[in-house]
Design a protein around this motif. Structure first.
Motif, PDB file in Angstrom:
ATOM      1  N   VAL A 250      56.442  23.624  50.065  1.00  0.00           N
ATOM      2  CA  VAL A 250      55.301  24.046  50.864  1.00  0.00           C
ATOM      3  C   VAL A 250      54.408  24.935  50.005  1.00  0.00           C
ATOM      4  CG1 VAL A 250      54.542  25.241  52.946  1.00  0.00           C
ATOM      5  CG2 VAL A 250      56.684  23.943  52.962  1.00  0.00           C
ATOM      6  N   LEU A 251      53.153  24.496  49.813  1.00  0.00           N
ATOM      7  CA  LEU A 251      52.215  25.210  48.946  1.00  0.00           C
ATOM      8  C   LEU A 251      50.941  25.534  49.711  1.00  0.00           C
ATOM      9  CD1 LEU A 251      52.535  22.868  45.831  1.00  0.00           C
ATOM     10  CD2 LEU A 251      53.841  24.950  46.284  1.00  0.00           C
ATOM     11  N   GLY A 252      50.306  26.628  49.350  1.00  0.00           N
ATOM     12  CA  GLY A 252      49.031  26.997  49.960  1.00  0.00           C
ATOM     13  C   GLY A 252      47.886  26.340  49.213  1.00  0.00           C
ATOM     14  N   GLY A 253      46.822  27.100  48.995  1.00  0.00           N
ATOM     15  CA  GLY A 253      45.656  26.547  48.306  1.00  0.00           C
ATOM     16  C   GLY A 253      45.820  26.483  46.800  1.00  0.00           C
ATOM     17  N   GLY A 254      46.740  27.267  46.238  1.00  0.00           N
ATOM     18  CA  GLY A 254      46.933  27.245  44.784  1.00  0.00           C
ATOM     19  C   GLY A 254      48.019  26.278  44.371  1.00  0.00           C
ATOM     20  N   TYR A 255      47.826  25.030  44.679  1.00  0.00           N
ATOM     21  CA  TYR A 255      48.857  24.011  44.455  1.00  0.00           C
ATOM     22  C   TYR A 255      48.657  23.208  43.170  1.00  0.00           C
ATOM     23  CZ  TYR A 255      45.028  21.166  46.236  1.00  0.00           C
ATOM     24  OH  TYR A 255      43.804  20.584  46.412  1.00  0.00           O
ATOM     25  N   GLN A 256      47.456  23.321  42.535  1.00  0.00           N
ATOM     26  CA  GLN A 256      47.122  22.398  41.451  1.00  0.00           C
ATOM     27  C   GLN A 256      48.123  22.413  40.300  1.00  0.00           C
ATOM     28  OE1 GLN A 256      44.917  24.322  42.980  1.00  0.00           O
ATOM     29  NE2 GLN A 256      43.213  23.040  43.657  1.00  0.00           N
ATOM     30  N   LYS A 257      48.554  23.613  39.884  1.00  0.00           N
ATOM     31  CA  LYS A 257      49.454  23.706  38.737  1.00  0.00           C
ATOM     32  C   LYS A 257      50.754  22.950  38.981  1.00  0.00           C
ATOM     33  CE  LYS A 257      51.736  26.989  35.641  1.00  0.00           C
ATOM     34  NZ  LYS A 257      51.952  28.435  35.321  1.00  0.00           N
ATOM     35  N   GLU A 258      51.308  23.108  40.181  1.00  0.00           N
ATOM     36  CA  GLU A 258      52.576  22.435  40.473  1.00  0.00           C
ATOM     37  C   GLU A 258      52.379  20.927  40.599  1.00  0.00           C
ATOM     38  OE1 GLU A 258      56.553  22.958  43.229  1.00  0.00           O
ATOM     39  OE2 GLU A 258      55.013  24.507  43.158  1.00  0.00           O
ATOM     40  N   LEU A 259      51.278  20.505  41.222  1.00  0.00           N
ATOM     41  CA  LEU A 259      51.024  19.068  41.344  1.00  0.00           C
ATOM     42  C   LEU A 259      50.820  18.433  39.973  1.00  0.00           C
ATOM     43  CD1 LEU A 259      48.696  18.332  44.394  1.00  0.00           C
ATOM     44  CD2 LEU A 259      51.178  18.145  44.203  1.00  0.00           C
ATOM     45  N   LEU A 260      50.074  19.118  39.106  1.00  0.00           N
ATOM     46  CA  LEU A 260      49.808  18.566  37.774  1.00  0.00           C
ATOM     47  C   LEU A 260      51.059  18.590  36.899  1.00  0.00           C
ATOM     48  CD1 LEU A 260      46.261  20.090  37.161  1.00  0.00           C
ATOM     49  CD2 LEU A 260      46.840  17.672  37.498  1.00  0.00           C
ATOM     50  N   GLY A 261      52.052  19.341  37.315  1.00  0.00           N
ATOM     51  CA  GLY A 261      53.333  19.296  36.617  1.00  0.00           C
ATOM     52  C   GLY A 261      54.112  18.049  36.987  1.00  0.00           C
ATOM     53  N   GLN A 262      53.712  17.414  38.100  1.00  0.00           N
ATOM     54  CA  GLN A 262      54.368  16.200  38.586  1.00  0.00           C
ATOM     55  C   GLN A 262      53.555  14.956  38.293  1.00  0.00           C
ATOM     56  OE1 GLN A 262      57.193  15.474  40.010  1.00  0.00           O
ATOM     57  NE2 GLN A 262      56.812  13.429  40.826  1.00  0.00           N
ATOM     58  N   VAL A 263      52.229  15.065  38.432  1.00  0.00           N
ATOM     59  CA  VAL A 263      51.358  13.901  38.292  1.00  0.00           C
ATOM     60  C   VAL A 263      50.309  14.182  37.209  1.00  0.00           C
ATOM     61  CG1 VAL A 263      49.792  12.332  39.496  1.00  0.00           C
ATOM     62  CG2 VAL A 263      51.643  13.448  40.753  1.00  0.00           C
ATOM     63  N   PRO A 264      50.146  13.294  36.222  1.00  0.00           N
ATOM     64  CA  PRO A 264      49.115  13.490  35.204  1.00  0.00           C
ATOM     65  C   PRO A 264      47.733  13.598  35.846  1.00  0.00           C
ATOM     66  CG  PRO A 264      50.606  11.730  34.564  1.00  0.00           C
ATOM     67  CD  PRO A 264      50.928  12.075  35.998  1.00  0.00           C
TER      68      PRO A 264
END
Length: 348
Positions: A250-264
């Motif tokens: 569960v992530l708030g608005g600062g999710y980009q770093k974690e998503l980009l760690g999963q998806v290029p």
């Protein structure tokens, strides 16, 4: 030719894989990492199902998914499999997978995005990516252009296509067995007025997924989670398997770093911090290894459809009872029924 699995004895009658059959991570009960007792439980489950008259979907990888979903309890796994087969028959799923035409999809994408927004070509672990924007749900507007029955049909068909040809193609490209997808649920715009419909949708989504598509969730990201969502989620967790809960972030608005760690970045839509901008919009894109001739192969359900085609060109009319000379040829007609949402894809 089937890729050999170092730890699982493949059954020559059912296991006809043309992609890797070893899971990338060493986890108990996963292909390539099973114990002799677990291998015996696969045999026991298959034997019970054969004795009950089942002949399809008895391959080792499928049976292992059902066994893992029920902690390798053979009796519970058998019940789960039988219930799933009953649902498939009642839902007419095999025919739907081959013939369903979701013509209203292009319109629905502006209201609800239940189908793949970006089936990523190459997430960092090789899995497809499935994105839902739950804040866009407007049930009243949606029902003006479709029915809940057709939505459910579409969602089930998407699950079938995930299993074949999408995941096999991803497995061929990555060189290792991939059985799950990465799901992103965007909660942006989910205000108090939409909580009930979104809550209902997520619950229904889990029902179809957990009951009929076990062990298909690799990771689930809930992004843009609004204030107070943790309270709602604590209720949601109550009807999810603990193993599934561990896969949810569960992530708030600062999710980009974690998503980009999963998806290029090149495979993540711009609206989520990536750089992907598909022609015609990511919502209608179906890019991935399953559309690349280097990795794609016809799905088994496509091959089955070819095998059942009957050539009537040279049929002797006299052998067809009651086929009058003026009887017109009939084409199959899709029937739409139902008005209530009962299930949808997603959480397991």
């Amino acid at each position: 030719m089937a890729t050999q699995n170092p730890s699982i004895k493949l059954d020559p009658k059912y296991d006809h894989y043309d992609f890797p059959t070893t899971a990338p991570h060493k986890q108990s009960g996963h292909p390539g990492h099973t114990t002799p007792e677990q291998d015996a439980q696969v045999f026991q489950l298959r034997t019970k199902l054969e004795q009950a008259g089942y002949t399809e979907r008895l391959d080792t990888l499928t049976l292992l998914r059902f066994l893992r979903a029920r902690k390798f309890d053979v009796a519970l796994s058998e019940k789960m499999f039988v219930d799933c087969e009953k649902w498939r028959k009642e839902f007419n799923l095999d025919d739907l997978t081959r013939n369903f035409d979701y013509k209203e999809k292009a319109q629905i994408k502006y209201i609800l995005l239940p189908s793949p927004l970006s089936q990523s070509d190459e997430p960092k672990d090789g899995r497809p990516v499935y994105i839902e924007q739950l804040g866009n749900i407007d049930l009243a507007a949606m029902y003006k252009i479709t029915t809940s029955e057709r939505m459910l049909q579409n969602l089930a068909v998407e699950y079938e296509k995930l299993a074949d040809p999408r995941l096999p193609a991803c497995s061929r490209k990555s060189g290792q067995l991939l059985e799950t997808c990465c799901t992103i649920m965007d909660l942006k715009g989910v205000g108090l007025g939409k909580v009930s419909s979104v809550y209902s949708y997520v619950k229904q989504a889990s029902a179809m997924s957990q009951n009929y598509y076990p062990e298909r969730l690799g990771r689930l990201y809930l992004i843009n989670a609004p204030w107070g969502f943790s309270t709602v989620f604590s209720v949601v967790k109550g009807w999810l398997d603990p193993i599934t809960v561990e896969k949810i972030h569960v992530l708030g608005g600062g999710y980009q770093k974690e998503l980009l760690g999963q998806v290029p970045a090149e495979n993540l839509p711009k609206i989520f911090g990536g750089t992907c901008n598909c022609a015609g919009g990511c919502a209608l894109s179906d890019e991935g290894p399953w559309t690349d001739p280097k990795w794609a192969k016809p799905a088994k359900w496509q091959e089955a459809a070819k095998e059942t085609v009957i050539d009537n060109q040279n049929t002797n009319p006299g052998t067809i009872p009651d086929a009058g000379d003026k009887a017109p040829a009939q084409k199959p007609v899709a029937v739409e029924t139902g008005d209530e949402i009962n299930a949808a894809p997603a959480l397991q």
